[in-house]
Every structure is written in structure tokens, then in C-alpha cells.
Design a protein around this motif. Structure first.
Motif, PDB file in Angstrom:
ATOM      1  N   PRO A  23       0.825  -1.211   0.000  1.00 55.69           N
ATOM      2  CA  PRO A  23       0.000   0.000   0.000  1.00 55.69           C
ATOM      3  C   PRO A  23       0.862   1.266   0.000  1.00 55.69           C
ATOM      4  N   GLY A  24       0.459   2.249  -0.780  1.00 56.97           N
ATOM      5  CA  GLY A  24       1.165   3.518  -0.827  1.00 56.97           C
ATOM      6  C   GLY A  24       2.401   3.534  -1.689  1.00 56.97           C
ATOM      7  N   LEU A  77      -1.343  11.132  -8.896  1.00 60.80           N
ATOM      8  CA  LEU A  77      -0.768   9.858  -8.476  1.00 60.80           C
ATOM      9  C   LEU A  77      -0.101   9.978  -7.108  1.00 60.80           C
ATOM     10  N   ARG A  78       0.571  11.086  -6.866  1.00 63.01           N
ATOM     11  CA  ARG A  78       1.177  11.282  -5.542  1.00 63.01           C
ATOM     12  C   ARG A  78       0.104  11.345  -4.457  1.00 63.01           C
ATOM     13  N   GLY A  79      -1.007  12.020  -4.770  1.00 61.41           N
ATOM     14  CA  GLY A  79      -2.092  12.082  -3.797  1.00 61.41           C
ATOM     15  C   GLY A  79      -2.669  10.713  -3.495  1.00 61.41           C
ATOM     16  N   LEU A  80      -2.864   9.899  -4.540  1.00 55.58           N
ATOM     17  CA  LEU A  80      -3.388   8.548  -4.337  1.00 55.58           C
ATOM     18  C   LEU A  80      -2.414   7.688  -3.542  1.00 55.58           C
ATOM     19  N   ALA A  81      -1.122   7.774  -3.874  1.00 59.36           N
ATOM     20  CA  ALA A  81      -0.129   7.009  -3.128  1.00 59.36           C
ATOM     21  C   ALA A  81      -0.092   7.461  -1.665  1.00 59.36           C
ATOM     22  N   GLY A  82      -0.237   8.773  -1.434  1.00 57.35           N
ATOM     23  CA  GLY A  82      -0.243   9.284  -0.080  1.00 57.35           C
ATOM     24  C   GLY A  82      -1.413   8.775   0.741  1.00 57.35           C
ATOM     25  N   GLU A  83      -2.501   8.398   0.076  1.00 61.88           N
ATOM     26  CA  GLU A  83      -3.669   7.847   0.764  1.00 61.88           C
ATOM     27  C   GLU A  83      -3.588   6.333   0.902  1.00 61.88           C
ATOM     28  N   ARG A  89     -11.231   5.234  -7.167  1.00 60.16           N
ATOM     29  CA  ARG A  89     -10.022   5.203  -6.351  1.00 60.16           C
ATOM     30  C   ARG A  89      -9.703   3.776  -5.896  1.00 60.16           C
ATOM     31  N   PRO A  90      -9.423   2.873  -6.847  1.00 64.08           N
ATOM     32  CA  PRO A  90      -9.176   1.476  -6.483  1.00 64.08           C
ATOM     33  C   PRO A  90      -7.898   1.335  -5.666  1.00 64.08           C
ATOM     34  N   PRO A  91      -7.849   0.337  -4.763  1.00 68.02           N
ATOM     35  CA  PRO A  91      -6.645   0.156  -3.940  1.00 68.02           C
ATOM     36  C   PRO A  91      -5.411  -0.199  -4.753  1.00 68.02           C
ATOM     37  N   LEU A  92      -5.602  -0.858  -5.909  1.00 66.08           N
ATOM     38  CA  LEU A  92      -4.487  -1.118  -6.821  1.00 66.08           C
ATOM     39  C   LEU A  92      -4.825  -0.500  -8.164  1.00 66.08           C
ATOM     40  N   LEU A  93      -4.011   0.453  -8.585  1.00 63.49           N
ATOM     41  CA  LEU A  93      -4.226   1.157  -9.847  1.00 63.49           C
ATOM     42  C   LEU A  93      -3.123   0.766 -10.822  1.00 63.49           C
ATOM     43  N   LEU A  94      -3.516   0.277 -11.999  1.00 65.30           N
ATOM     44  CA  LEU A  94      -2.588  -0.134 -13.036  1.00 65.30           C
ATOM     45  C   LEU A  94      -2.742   0.797 -14.225  1.00 65.30           C
ATOM     46  N   LEU A  95      -1.640   1.326 -14.728  1.00 70.94           N
ATOM     47  CA  LEU A  95      -1.677   2.237 -15.865  1.00 70.94           C
ATOM     48  C   LEU A  95      -0.663   1.791 -16.901  1.00 70.94           C
ATOM     49  N   ASP A  96      -1.141   1.605 -18.130  1.00 75.58           N
ATOM     50  CA  ASP A  96      -0.285   1.140 -19.226  1.00 75.58           C
ATOM     51  C   ASP A  96       0.018   2.322 -20.141  1.00 75.58           C
ATOM     52  N   GLU A  97       1.263   2.787 -20.120  1.00 76.60           N
ATOM     53  CA  GLU A  97       1.697   3.962 -20.877  1.00 76.60           C
ATOM     54  C   GLU A  97       0.769   5.158 -20.626  1.00 76.60           C
ATOM     55  N   PRO A  98       0.700   5.645 -19.385  1.00 77.00           N
ATOM     56  CA  PRO A  98      -0.280   6.685 -19.055  1.00 77.00           C
ATOM     57  C   PRO A  98       0.037   8.067 -19.587  1.00 77.00           C
ATOM     58  N   THR A  99       1.245   8.301 -20.096  1.00 77.80           N
ATOM     59  CA  THR A  99       1.577   9.652 -20.564  1.00 77.80           C
ATOM     60  C   THR A  99       1.616   9.754 -22.080  1.00 77.80           C
ATOM     61  N   ARG A 100       1.123   8.744 -22.798  1.00 80.31           N
ATOM     62  CA  ARG A 100       1.046   8.860 -24.255  1.00 80.31           C
ATOM     63  C   ARG A 100       0.144  10.022 -24.625  1.00 80.31           C
ATOM     64  N   GLY A 101       0.690  10.972 -25.385  1.00 81.04           N
ATOM     65  CA  GLY A 101      -0.122  12.082 -25.848  1.00 81.04           C
ATOM     66  C   GLY A 101      -0.276  13.212 -24.858  1.00 81.04           C
ATOM     67  N   GLU A 141      10.109  11.101 -11.595  1.00 79.32           N
ATOM     68  CA  GLU A 141       9.317  12.054 -10.830  1.00 79.32           C
ATOM     69  C   GLU A 141       8.450  11.390  -9.765  1.00 79.32           C
ATOM     70  N   VAL A 142       7.908  10.203 -10.053  1.00 76.39           N
ATOM     71  CA  VAL A 142       6.835   9.694  -9.211  1.00 76.39           C
ATOM     72  C   VAL A 142       7.096   8.320  -8.604  1.00 76.39           C
TER      73      VAL A 142
END
Length: 588
Positions: A354-355, A501-507, A476-488, A523-524
């Protein structure tokens, strides 16, 4: 070679032109980079060159665009196909055949080239783009980055005099991106090919450009000049330029080599300061060597996750009751996956707490997307186990699984199924059992300026990604999966994503990013997990893994090595601890 004469484009139903006053020329044998924030009309400008705008997209084009002397208003795309090769943001929409070799040959077949010419050019292109081992593979079995290379190769084989490329490196790993850009440079310098290219990851391409055409904002005319001239005034710029601005260097450096030559004084200023490793959790942000076993002392209540829309029927969920979480959000043990006789993953061991934010990195085809799909239950393991708390993903009913994990796939359109942004947000709120307006607030945070009545298909690739991300984040799922989230995504949009993402990790939410964006990882991410040929080859704190890698190190790490600084924001905080960032997000 390409001439824009006071060009404006207004789409049907739009109150204002998407682009207006575009007036510049791309000389023959030059690579011109089209830059600007998300949504300013870069794809529209590129579409006007190939004739897709307005013949395919509709709308009204005023002014004049000529390519090799042909007016695109009177020449439809098929009448420009011998002169203009186009690769859009979505390679899947580009393909018309089943296998790699067939796709490379298709454009030449359409032009009636001789079989011996076709054979020679296919072989040359396979070698140029590192596709030889994939020649017989079905395109649907390739990774997103491999598909991107095939799409680029399919427009290279007819030898067009003009190449129009929209985000050509967005799905490529750093090494593959360098190979593709080196090929483009050879075409420009050796064959006189003219290239007009839009790209958000300026750190990859700025040094290859002869000129930069900047679209500053909606409706504003472009600014044309040398890369150094335009970067001095541009609202979007890569980390090397951001560091040069911070240090007051003039002229601004555009490459790591140039910056290193001028960074001696800056290194001396930073000598003795504590390197700041990127952290998502506030309690860990100033600790450079956080280990993966570190957890929050009091994890928050876990909320339900939305239904993945492509794969599962929409199901309204409600927040889960408070539970006592296990030590790990997810545990992967000896996981192997074999698909169509290809081993995609081999004996993967991984724990996610978690986090924690993990950047999953590696070359195209290393198995990153397969691992994410396994975690969300879309792929059945050949051997080994995956546990999300007490649940096994591929054996868990959808209405239960959606309370544990959410996935933003590489293709955001897979999650978007309504006619307007407002309807999409309302559906996401209902699916997640969230308060009305929750999703819309996230959209406004990630990508301000998008109106409620906009159709998702009218959004740029980056805007669609931001909308899909907001849909998944609504629950706000407890496990968040992102596949190439910065495309575009441009730098400002990426910075807003980092804040979310930092806010979610902080929670206490665990986050796994499959990404080729080394600047995002710097960065993250708390941890970086490197995959190669389906195996984990490195797993450790971000600073330890990326600084030692020539391919995956961010620009700041390369410039300031051997010191372990990863981002411009860290350097700024060390030099000016009492002064906030004057350009938040520009260098993330």
C-alpha cells in the motif's frame, strides 16, 4: 515542399476554429518539429498535409495547403499517397493486413511497384527498424511499441518524399525511439525526405529538428524558428531546457552533451546537498533510498473499483466495508504466462505494498502489458500465482474484482463508450458509487478546458487518455494499473497526473505504471522494476536502478552525474528551498 498559407480549420458544430492563421513553410529535406500543449490542433495541422483534413474529418479548411505543388483541397488523400506517408497517433487504426511483412508490402502493392522492388524495400525496412524477427508475426500479437514500428515501416517502404508523423515515439522504449529517430535523420540527410512531426516528448526529438513550429495555444498562430530560439519562449520544453532556464544558461542547451559541458558550476553549487529521490508519499519524499518494504502505518479505507468497460458488463458497485488489509496489496509468485506458443512472462516474483508507486520498465515486448493484464485477471497464468488480498484475479467474479483493481489500458477508447464527456463522467460516477461530479472534477484537474458536450472521439489521444484515467480514478481502487499513461500528454498535463498519483499514493493506494517515460518514473516512482524477455532483471529504488542505466536514466541524472539528482524540481528545491516553482509542471 509543404506550404501553409493562412490556414484555418473549423470542424462542424464548433464555435471557434481549431487552428487559425497557420502560415509557414517546411523546406525540402528538413525535419520540422510541431510542438505545443495538448489540444492546440497539432493533429489537425498534420491532417491537413495528407488531405485527411477536411476530406475525411469534415469541417471547413480556409487558406491553402500545398505539398510538392499539389493543393490538398483539390487532391484527396489517395491522390497524395505517392508523395505523403502518414502515421497517426493510433497505429491499430493504420493496419489493413494481418502480418508484419504483409503490412510493409501493402502500400507498395497499392502503388503498383514491381515485386523485386517490393521485396528489397521490405528487407531494408525490416533491418532499419529492428523488425526482422517479427516479420511473420500477426500484428495483433505485437506489443504497442512493436505495432508503432510496423506502422512507421509501412509508410517508409513506398519511399514518399514527405513523412507526416504524429507522436511517432510515444509507445517506444528509449532504445527503440533512438533507432527510429536515427532512421528519420538518415532519410532527411541522405535521401532528402521532408519530415513534419508532432511529439510531446521533446527530450527525445528536439536535437534532431532543423526547425520547430510552435502552436502556443488554441487559435494562436505558430511561431517558427530554430529549436534554441523557440525553446526560449515555448510553454512546453524538455528537462534539459528547464535545467538551462533554472541555471540561467544562454543559449539554452538542447542535448545532454551540451548541458554537461556547462554544468560544472551547478554541480559545485549542489555538492554537499542531499539528493532528493522522487517519492509519492509525503513522509518519504526526502529519503533517497526508500526500500520496497516501507508501508504506511495506517492504510486508509479501501474503495471499490470501476468495471473495466471493454471486458466486463457495466456493474454498479458500492464502497467496500472497512477491512484489515494484508501486508501487501498484491503478491506475485513464480508467475509464467505463455500465449500462442510465446513465453511472455517467466517466473515473476513481485510484491506491491500500500502507498507504493512502481514503474514497470523495459523494451517493447518485454512483458509489461502482459503482467498488468495478469494482475487485472485478463490473462490466465500458465503457472504461478497472483493474489490481491485473498482474491485470485482470473478466478474472481467481476463484481468482486472491480473492488480491488483498476486498469487504464494503452488504448483509452476501450474504456469510453458514451457520446459526450458529461455522459462518460456520469456513468463513471454511477459505476463507482461515487458522488455526482467526482469524475468531472478529475477531468478538470487532469485536462482543463474540455467541455461537457465534447464527444470522446473528437478529443486528442492525450485528452482521451486523461478522460479514461479520470473514469478509473473515480472509484479510487486500492491497486491502480496504468499502461503507458503519458502517451499524448504534454508536460503540464503530465505534471497534473503526477500530482494525482502522488495524492493517491499518499492515501495508501498502490500504483503500477508500465511506462517508457523515464522522466515520469524519475518524478513519481518509489521503485523501478526492469523486465527483459519476460524476466525481472532489476528491482530496486528508482535512483539506484535508473541512474546506472544509460537507456532509462532521465536527462537530469545524465547531466549531473555522478550526483544522484533525477528531476529539475529536485534541483530547484535544493537551490531555492523558499521559492516555489514559477513554472509548475513544465519540467516533470
Amino acid at each position: 515542399m509543404i506550404r501553409f498559407e493562412d490556414v484555418s480549420v473549423t470542424y462542424d458544430g464548433a464555435a471557434e476554429p481549431t487552428v487559425q492563421g497557420v502560415d509557414f513553410e517546411v523546406p525540402e529535406g528538413e525535419l520540422v518539429l510541431l510542438a505545443g500543449p495538448s489540444g492546440v490542433g497539432k493533429s489537425t495541422v498534420l491532417g491537413a498535409v495528407s488531405g485527411l483534413v477536411p476530406h475525411f474529418t469534415g469541417g471547413t479548411l480556409s487558406g491553402r495547403v500545398t505539398v510538392a505543388g499539389r493543393d490538398t483541397r483539390t487532391h484527396k488523400p489517395r491522390e497524395l499517397a505517392d508523395a505523403v506517408g502518414t502515421v497517426g497517433q493510433d497505429p491499430l487504426s493504420h493496419f489493413v493486413t494481418d502480418t508484419v511483412e504483409e503490412e510493409l508490402a501493402y502500400g507498395m502493392e497499392s502503388l503498383g511497384l514491381a515485386p523485386d522492388v517490393m521485396r528489397r524495400r521490405v528487407e531494408e525496412t525490416l533491418d532499419l527498424l529492428g523488425l526482422s524477427d517479427l516479420r511473420d508475426r500477426p500484428i495483433t500479437t505485437l506489443s504497442g511499441g512493436q505495432q508503432q514500428r510496423v506502422a512507421i515501416g509501412s509508410v517508409l517502404t513506398p519511399h514518399p518524399s514527405v513523412l507526416v508523423l504524429d507522436e511517432p515515439t510515444s509507445a517506444l522504449d528509449p532504445a527503440a525511439a533512438e533507432e527510429v529517430l536515427a532512421v528519420l535523420q538518415r532519410l532527411v540527410h541522405d535521401l532528402g525526405t521532408t519530415v513534419l512531426m508532432a511529439e510531446h516528448r521533446l527530450e527525445r526529438v528536439i536535437q534532431y529538428a532543423d526547425q520547430v513550429a510552435l502552436l502556443p495555444g488554441p487559435g494562436e498562430p505558430p511561431v517558427l524558428g530554430t529549436p534554441a530560439e523557440v525553446m526560449a519562449v515555448s510553454p512546453v520544453y524538455p528537462p534539459v531546457v528547464a535545467l538551462g532556464r533554472l541555471a540561467g544558461w544562454s543559449p539554452l542547451p538542447l542535448t545532454v552533451r551540451d548541458a554537461r559541458r556547462r554544468a560544472g558550476d551547478l554541480r559545485r553549487q549542489l555538492d554537499g546537498e542531499n539528493d532528493i529521490a522522487p517519492q509519492g508519499r509525503g513522509e518519504l519524499r526526502d529519503q533517497p533510498h526508500t526500500t520496497r518494504s516501507r508501508q504506511l502505518r495506517t492504510p486508509p479505507e479501501l474503495l471499490g473499483a470501476p468495471t473495466p468497460r471493454r471486458w466486463f458488463r457495466r456493474t454498479r458497485t458500492t464502497p467496500a466495508a472497512p477491512t484489515t488489509p494484508s501486508p501487501h496489496t498484491a503478491e506475485v509468485q513464480a508467475l509464467s504466462v505463455t500465449r500462442a506458443h510465446i513465453t511472455a512472462l517467466r517466473h515473476i516474483d513481485l510484491t506491491i505494498t500500500p502507498g507504493e508507486t512502481i514503474a514497470l520498465m523495459g523494451r517493447n515486448g518485454a512483458g509489461k502489458s502482459t503482467l498488468l493484464n495478469s494482475l487485472v485477471g485478463l490473462v490466465t497464468p500458465s503457472s504461478g500465482t497472483i493474489r490481491l488480498g485473498e482474491a485470485t484475479p482470473h478466478r474472481t467474479a467481476p463484481q468482486d474484482l472491480v473492488r480491488k483493481v483498476g486498469l487504464v489500458p494503452q488504448e483509452p477508447r476501450d474504456l469510453l463508450c458514451t457520446d459526450t464527456v458529461a455522459a462518460e463522467c456520469a456513468a463513471a460516477d454511477q459505476d463507482a458509487g461515487a458522488d455526482p461530479g467526482t469524475c468531472r472534477a478529475l477531468v478538470s484537474e487532469l485536462l482543463p478546458g474540455v467541455t461537457d458536450d465534447t464527444h470522446p472521439r473528437d478529443l486528442s489521444e492525450g485528452q482521451r487518455l486523461a478522460l479514461a484515467l479520470a473514469v478509473v480514478l473515480t472509484a479510487r481502487p486500492p491497486l491502480l494499473l496504468l499502461d503507458e499513461p503519458t502517451r499524448g500528454l504534454d508536460y503540464a498535463a503530465k505534471a497534473r497526473l503526477v500530482d494525482v498519483l502522488r495524492g493517491l499514493a499518499g492515501e495508501g493506494h498502490a500504483i503500477v505504471l508500465a511506462t517508457h517515460d523515464v522522466e515520469l518514473a524519475a518524478e513519481v516512482a518509489h521503485r523501478v522494476v526492469l523486465l527483459a524477455e519476460g524476466e525481472v532483471i532489476a528491482d530496486g529504488p528508482t535512483a539506484d536502478v535508473v541512474v546506472s542505466s544509460p537507456s532509462f536514466a532521465p536527462q537530469v541524472a545524465k547531466i549531473l552525474a555522478p550526483q544522484h539528482w533525477l528531476t529539475v524540481s529536485q534541483v530547484r528545491a535544493a537551490l531555492h528551498p523558499d521559492h516555489p516553482d514559477p513554472h509548475p509542471g513544465a519540467d516533470s
